[in-house]
Design a protein around this motif. Structure first.
Motif, mmCIF file in Angstrom:
data_model
loop_
_atom_site.group_PDB
_atom_site.id
_atom_site.type_symbol
_atom_site.label_atom_id
_atom_site.label_comp_id
_atom_site.label_asym_id
_atom_site.label_seq_id
_atom_site.Cartn_x
_atom_site.Cartn_y
_atom_site.Cartn_z
ATOM 1 N N GLY A 134 93.207 5.097 -39.994
ATOM 2 C CA GLY A 134 94.164 5.323 -40.622
ATOM 3 C C GLY A 134 95.309 4.116 -39.914
ATOM 4 N N ILE A 135 94.818 2.862 -39.277
ATOM 5 C CA ILE A 135 96.192 1.866 -39.225
ATOM 6 C C ILE A 135 96.995 1.500 -40.046
ATOM 7 C CG2 ILE A 135 94.756 0.818 -37.706
ATOM 8 C CD1 ILE A 135 93.407 -1.275 -39.081
ATOM 9 N N SER A 136 98.088 0.850 -39.970
ATOM 10 C CA SER A 136 99.293 1.175 -40.896
ATOM 11 C C SER A 136 98.942 -0.541 -41.665
ATOM 12 C CB SER A 136 100.728 1.284 -40.397
ATOM 13 O OG SER A 136 100.862 0.105 -39.517
ATOM 14 N N THR A 137 98.792 -1.250 -40.496
ATOM 15 C CA THR A 137 98.534 -3.091 -41.062
ATOM 16 C C THR A 137 96.837 -2.909 -41.045
ATOM 17 O OG1 THR A 137 100.439 -3.164 -40.092
ATOM 18 C CG2 THR A 137 99.128 -5.690 -40.364
ATOM 19 N N PRO A 138 96.334 -3.872 -42.615
ATOM 20 C CA PRO A 138 95.447 -3.797 -42.062
ATOM 21 C C PRO A 138 94.464 -4.771 -41.564
ATOM 22 C CG PRO A 138 96.033 -4.588 -44.437
ATOM 23 C CD PRO A 138 96.921 -3.916 -43.787
ATOM 24 N N LEU A 139 93.159 -4.650 -41.345
ATOM 25 C CA LEU A 139 92.477 -5.836 -40.462
ATOM 26 C C LEU A 139 92.738 -7.424 -40.738
ATOM 27 C CD1 LEU A 139 88.730 -3.904 -40.041
ATOM 28 C CD2 LEU A 139 91.383 -3.927 -38.394
ATOM 29 N N THR A 140 92.637 -7.073 -42.247
ATOM 30 C CA THR A 140 93.110 -8.630 -42.530
ATOM 31 C C THR A 140 92.783 -8.461 -44.550
ATOM 32 O OG1 THR A 140 93.191 -10.645 -43.392
ATOM 33 C CG2 THR A 140 90.679 -9.416 -42.890
ATOM 34 N N VAL A 190 84.855 -16.899 -47.394
ATOM 35 C CA VAL A 190 84.424 -15.774 -47.433
ATOM 36 C C VAL A 190 83.511 -15.941 -48.910
ATOM 37 C CG1 VAL A 190 84.704 -15.627 -45.215
ATOM 38 C CG2 VAL A 190 85.383 -14.045 -47.371
ATOM 39 N N LYS A 191 81.993 -15.006 -48.400
ATOM 40 C CA LYS A 191 81.077 -14.834 -49.657
ATOM 41 C C LYS A 191 80.998 -13.201 -49.317
ATOM 42 C CE LYS A 191 80.247 -18.486 -51.885
ATOM 43 N NZ LYS A 191 80.054 -18.858 -52.702
ATOM 44 N N LYS A 192 79.925 -12.470 -50.409
ATOM 45 C CA LYS A 192 81.076 -11.653 -50.824
ATOM 46 C C LYS A 192 79.286 -10.834 -49.452
ATOM 47 C CE LYS A 192 79.306 -6.881 -53.629
ATOM 48 N NZ LYS A 192 79.653 -6.918 -55.165
ATOM 49 N N GLY A 193 80.118 -10.180 -48.868
ATOM 50 C CA GLY A 193 78.951 -9.476 -47.539
ATOM 51 C C GLY A 193 78.851 -9.623 -46.962
ATOM 52 N N GLN A 194 79.624 -10.861 -46.336
ATOM 53 C CA GLN A 194 79.451 -11.420 -45.309
ATOM 54 C C GLN A 194 80.477 -11.030 -43.892
ATOM 55 O OE1 GLN A 194 80.842 -15.524 -45.278
ATOM 56 N NE2 GLN A 194 81.300 -15.478 -43.340
ATOM 57 N N PRO A 195 80.196 -10.749 -42.909
ATOM 58 C CA PRO A 195 80.247 -9.958 -41.686
ATOM 59 C C PRO A 195 81.946 -10.571 -41.209
ATOM 60 C CG PRO A 195 78.149 -10.543 -40.616
ATOM 61 C CD PRO A 195 78.991 -11.439 -42.270
ATOM 62 N N LEU A 196 83.236 -9.567 -41.199
ATOM 63 C CA LEU A 196 84.084 -9.856 -40.846
ATOM 64 C C LEU A 196 84.879 -9.436 -39.339
ATOM 65 C CD1 LEU A 196 86.661 -9.256 -44.176
ATOM 66 C CD2 LEU A 196 85.066 -11.318 -43.984
ATOM 67 N N PHE A 197 84.351 -8.174 -39.545
ATOM 68 C CA PHE A 197 84.557 -7.191 -38.011
ATOM 69 C C PHE A 197 83.380 -6.561 -37.479
ATOM 70 C CE2 PHE A 197 88.544 -8.259 -39.715
ATOM 71 C CZ PHE A 197 89.167 -8.603 -39.172
ATOM 72 N N ILE A 198 83.037 -6.811 -35.925
ATOM 73 C CA ILE A 198 82.515 -4.891 -35.357
ATOM 74 C C ILE A 198 82.643 -4.959 -34.612
ATOM 75 C CG2 ILE A 198 79.801 -5.343 -34.861
ATOM 76 C CD1 ILE A 198 78.781 -8.216 -34.927
ATOM 77 N N ILE A 199 82.712 -3.822 -34.990
ATOM 78 C CA ILE A 199 83.066 -2.618 -33.501
ATOM 79 C C ILE A 199 82.641 -1.473 -33.116
ATOM 80 C CG2 ILE A 199 84.530 -0.296 -34.251
ATOM 81 C CD1 ILE A 199 86.211 -1.102 -36.536
ATOM 82 N N ASP A 200 82.536 -1.579 -31.981
ATOM 83 C CA ASP A 200 81.542 -1.149 -30.593
ATOM 84 C C ASP A 200 80.701 -0.144 -30.781
ATOM 85 O OD1 ASP A 200 79.984 -0.825 -28.048
ATOM 86 O OD2 ASP A 200 81.853 0.198 -28.115
ATOM 87 N N GLN A 201 79.589 -0.488 -31.445
ATOM 88 C CA GLN A 201 78.272 -0.006 -31.674
ATOM 89 C C GLN A 201 77.541 1.162 -30.683
ATOM 90 O OE1 GLN A 201 76.170 -3.575 -33.283
ATOM 91 N NE2 GLN A 201 76.624 -3.359 -34.967
ATOM 92 N N VAL A 202 77.673 0.984 -29.727
ATOM 93 C CA VAL A 202 77.142 1.859 -28.558
ATOM 94 C C VAL A 202 77.164 3.105 -28.608
ATOM 95 C CG1 VAL A 202 77.044 3.154 -26.236
ATOM 96 C CG2 VAL A 202 77.377 0.578 -26.628
ATOM 97 N N ALA A 203 77.982 4.061 -29.441
ATOM 98 C CA ALA A 203 78.186 5.706 -29.543
ATOM 99 C C ALA A 203 78.090 5.426 -30.695
ATOM 100 C CB ALA A 203 79.537 5.645 -29.071
ATOM 101 N N TYR A 204 77.980 5.022 -31.817
ATOM 102 C CA TYR A 204 77.672 5.141 -33.264
ATOM 103 C C TYR A 204 75.593 4.965 -33.504
ATOM 104 C CZ TYR A 204 82.244 5.195 -34.723
ATOM 105 O OH TYR A 204 83.513 5.602 -34.095
ATOM 106 N N PRO A 224 95.560 -9.735 -37.976
ATOM 107 C CA PRO A 224 96.645 -8.836 -36.407
ATOM 108 C C PRO A 224 96.132 -8.959 -35.771
ATOM 109 C CG PRO A 224 96.975 -8.086 -38.618
ATOM 110 C CD PRO A 224 95.879 -9.126 -38.918
ATOM 111 N N TYR A 225 94.496 -8.313 -35.724
ATOM 112 C CA TYR A 225 94.146 -7.132 -34.750
ATOM 113 C C TYR A 225 93.044 -8.304 -34.638
ATOM 114 C CZ TYR A 225 95.869 -3.393 -36.854
ATOM 115 O OH TYR A 225 96.825 -2.390 -37.062
ATOM 116 N N ARG A 226 92.981 -8.636 -32.646
ATOM 117 C CA ARG A 226 92.213 -9.437 -31.811
ATOM 118 C C ARG A 226 91.108 -8.707 -31.366
ATOM 119 N NH1 ARG A 226 92.834 -13.995 -34.405
ATOM 120 N NH2 ARG A 226 95.240 -14.258 -34.225
ATOM 121 N N VAL A 227 89.611 -9.785 -30.122
ATOM 122 C CA VAL A 227 88.755 -8.231 -29.920
ATOM 123 C C VAL A 227 89.755 -7.743 -28.923
ATOM 124 C CG1 VAL A 227 87.278 -8.636 -27.751
ATOM 125 C CG2 VAL A 227 87.220 -10.571 -30.160
#
Length: 367
Positions: A193-199, A82-96, A183-186
């Motif tokens: 505060g998650i103990s294991t990072p997304l990646t 991956v390159k710097k600034g490339q999207p890795l994950f998207i979290i539900d955007q509706v509320a935000y 380790p995390y999926r859709v």
């Protein structure tokens, strides 16, 4: 009677044959034997020193969410570059997104209130000059303007916070690198505060290889070169031996020497840098750093001239025309073909150069 005589003759012939056979198989220990000999002399030896090493990426960045929400999209795969600034994950955007739109609306309301308060304050100022209203009325209008301006500043801060939270819904790579485990999926609910990072994103374009040198070695190099900086600058290129015994194709260089001595081991940490364009080196691996060097005026003998007994090394010297076993001490580092002798041999000594494991003391040798 004839039969008995023939048997006796047969036994006699067998005895003669056995005697002849035994005589031919008996080694000649009275004669002088010829063996490949070597006269000890001094020479220079190119020899690498090896140091156990650990391999790490230039940086291993743990990716963690800064907001809470459900993962709606995983944009990468494990092991992907991956390159710097490339999207890795998207979290539900509706509320935000709704929070951001509300903050933007509040800013517009606050701006309108400020404009109204400013017009009122300016009008009061004119009336006060004309002695139509009291100073109290003027001050009240001015305070209302200040309050409206403060409210505007507050809503702008809230807008910035909402905008940041909305931007955090798209988790981007902080640097160029390689994606680790996912380790995390859709659909997974995550938070800061998650103990294991997304990646983990590992920058493996260059690899750091850490090894240790003794305090004595570092001090000797520093005295020889005058300073630590000069020592690092004058160090030769180094090689990396991988876990399977192969030598890494690219040479590396020593970048830094730690200024702290480990009190437990008495060693100093050293860091070398190796290019890794082909991604052959992996973070977390192990190997050996090979330091090239030349040992001057040393005694070098072939390993075939030695034999081991109870973890000690010996050679056969030729003394007064006969073999004599002699213990020697050698440097632990070797090239697999020769040994550098520390003690046990002197210049001018003659040794058996090959087959030492099959000899014994006292064998006559033709020198």
């Amino acid at each position: 009677m004839k039969t008995k005589k023939l048997r006796q003759v047969g036994c006699g012939l067998l005895t003669v044959i056995l005697l002849i056979s035994c005589k031919n198989n008996t080694p000649d220990i009275t004669g002088v034997n010829e063996y490949p000999l070597m006269t000890i002399s001094l020479s220079d030896k190119e020899q690498s020193s090896s140091y156990p090493a650990t391999i790490e990426g230039r940086q291993d960045i743990e990716i963690r969410p800064q907001i809470s929400g459900l993962i709606t999209e995983v944009c990468v795969q494990e092991g992907q570059t991956v390159k710097k600034g490339q999207p890795l994950f998207i979290i539900d955007q509706v509320a935000y997104k709704a929070e951001l739109e509300m903050a933007e609306a509040n800013v517009e309301i606050a701006e309108a209130n400020v404009e109204t308060a400013r017009l009122n304050a300016e009008s009061k100022q004119e009336l006060y000059i004309q002695n139509v209203i009291s100073a109290f009325d003027l001050k009240t209008a001015q305070n209302a303007l200040r309050s409206a301006e403060a409210s505007l500043a507050q809503t702008k801060a809230q807008e910035i916070s909402a905008r940041n939270n909305f931007s955090f819904t798209v988790i981007k790579s902080p640097s160029d690198g390689v994606v680790g485990m996912l380790p995390y999926r859709v659909g997974t609910l995550v938070n800061s505060g998650i103990s294991t990072p997304l990646t983990t994103v590992s920058d493996n374009s260059e690899m750091y290889v850490y090894f240790s040198m003794t305090e004595k070695q570092v001090l000797s190099l520093t005295r020889e070169n005058g300073s630590m900086n000069k020592t690092v600058a004058t160090m030769p290129k180094v090689q990396l031996q991988l876990g399977d015994g192969s030598i890494y194709a690219e040479n590396g260089y020593v970048e830094t020497i730690s200024g702290v001595i480990d009190r437990n081991t008495g060693s100093v940490s050293v860091r070398a840098v190796f290019p890794n364009k082909e991604r052959i080196l992996l973070s977390g691996g192990a190997g050996k750093i090979l330091f090239p060097g030349t040992i001057t005026d040393c005694i070098v003998i072939p390993q075939s001239a030695t034999f081991e007994l109870q973890d000690k090394k010996f050679v056969y010297k030729v003394v007064e025309g006969k073999t004599q076993s002699t213990e020697i001490k050698v440097l632990p580092a070797n090239d697999g073909k020769t040994y550098v002798v520390e003690s046990g041999l002197e210049v001018g000594d003659i040794i058996i150069a090959e087959g030492a494991a099959f000899l014994r003391n006292g064998i006559p040798v033709n020198s």
